[in-house]
Design a protein around this motif. Structure first.
Motif, PDB file in Angstrom:
ATOM      1  N   SER A 176       0.847  -1.187   0.000  1.00  0.00           N
ATOM      2  CA  SER A 176       0.000   0.000   0.000  1.00  0.00           C
ATOM      3  C   SER A 176       0.879   1.232   0.000  1.00  0.00           C
ATOM      4  N   SER A 209       0.755   5.792   0.840  1.00  0.00           N
ATOM      5  CA  SER A 209      -0.013   6.911   1.378  1.00  0.00           C
ATOM      6  C   SER A 209       0.726   8.202   1.071  1.00  0.00           C
ATOM      7  N   SER A 254      -3.089  13.212  -0.373  1.00  0.00           N
ATOM      8  CA  SER A 254      -4.174  12.412  -0.940  1.00  0.00           C
ATOM      9  C   SER A 254      -5.002  11.729   0.125  1.00  0.00           C
ATOM     10  N   ALA A 302      -6.734   9.077  -0.534  1.00  0.00           N
ATOM     11  CA  ALA A 302      -6.700   7.649  -0.828  1.00  0.00           C
ATOM     12  C   ALA A 302      -5.663   7.374  -1.908  1.00  0.00           C
ATOM     13  N   GLU A 343      -3.764   4.518  -4.204  1.00  0.00           N
ATOM     14  CA  GLU A 343      -3.930   3.143  -4.670  1.00  0.00           C
ATOM     15  C   GLU A 343      -2.735   2.734  -5.515  1.00  0.00           C
ATOM     16  N   GLN A 351      -6.916  -1.181  -9.802  1.00  0.00           N
ATOM     17  CA  GLN A 351      -6.081  -1.535  -8.650  1.00  0.00           C
ATOM     18  C   GLN A 351      -5.360  -2.844  -8.937  1.00  0.00           C
ATOM     19  N   ASP A 355      -8.404  11.840  -4.754  1.00  0.00           N
ATOM     20  CA  ASP A 355      -8.939  12.714  -3.729  1.00  0.00           C
ATOM     21  C   ASP A 355      -7.858  13.678  -3.208  1.00  0.00           C
TER      22      ASP A 355
END
Ligand SMILES: [Cu+2]
Length: 176
Positions: A69, A71, A75, A77, A79, A90, A116
């Motif tokens: 993952s 981060s 943002s 979110a 992906e 994804q 986002d």
């Protein structure tokens, strides 16, 4: 004079001890983050919505590494995406980087997707990305944003649409 000499000997001993300890901690079963080297990273400048980050991720260790993952403070979110038939989606299980291999994240292929966006990603600004690896360790890097107008894959009609509520699927492409 004797005191000075003794101190010098003690300092030398301590240095040797530190070197030995460092040597012991860097074996092949160390934290995955110690084996990840990120180079050539860059982000696509964007005013709002979403953008993508690209890089070469090298695994210098002797075991496969999984990027599970990512981060970013910019943002809501992030992906891990792949592109199939011109559509991005994804990537199941994230990115796998074999032992002593490099994984290229590039337009038209695998990439890190920032959805986002919490603010504009201006050309020349830096985007901080943290990757979480399979063993739970993390590595953070900064990617400089640049103008890029290619790469307009559309978002695949993913079976992985779960958790995507509230996002505007209609505008999910890399374009601006
Ligand atoms: Cu994407």
């Amino acid at each position: 004079m004797n005191i000075f000499r003794r101190s010098a000997v003690l300092i030398a001993s301590a240095s040797v001890g530190a070197l030995v300890l460092a040597g012991c901690s860097s074996d092949a079963t160390g934290p995955a983050a110690d084996s990840v080297v990120v180079t050539d990273q860059w982000a696509k400048a964007a005013g709002s919505g979403m953008t993508a980050v690209f890089a070469t991720v090298e695994n210098t260790g002797g075991q496969d590494i999984q990027v599970v993952s990512a981060s970013s403070p910019l943002s809501g979110a992030v992906e891990l995406h792949e592109v199939a038939d011109g559509k991005m989606r994804q990537k199941e299980g994230g990115f796998t980087i074999g032992a002593d291999q490099s994984h290229t994240l590039a337009p038209g292929g695998d990439h890190i997707m920032l959805m986002d966006l919490t603010g504009a990603v201006a050309p020349g600004s830096n985007v901080e990305i943290t990757l979480t690896l399979g063993d739970g360790t993390t590595t953070t890097f900064e990617a400089q944003a640049r103008d890029f107008s290619g790469n307009n894959e559309e978002y695949g009609d993913a079976d992985s649409a779960d958790g995507m509520d509230g996002l505007d699927h209609g505008s999910m492409n890399h374009g601006s």
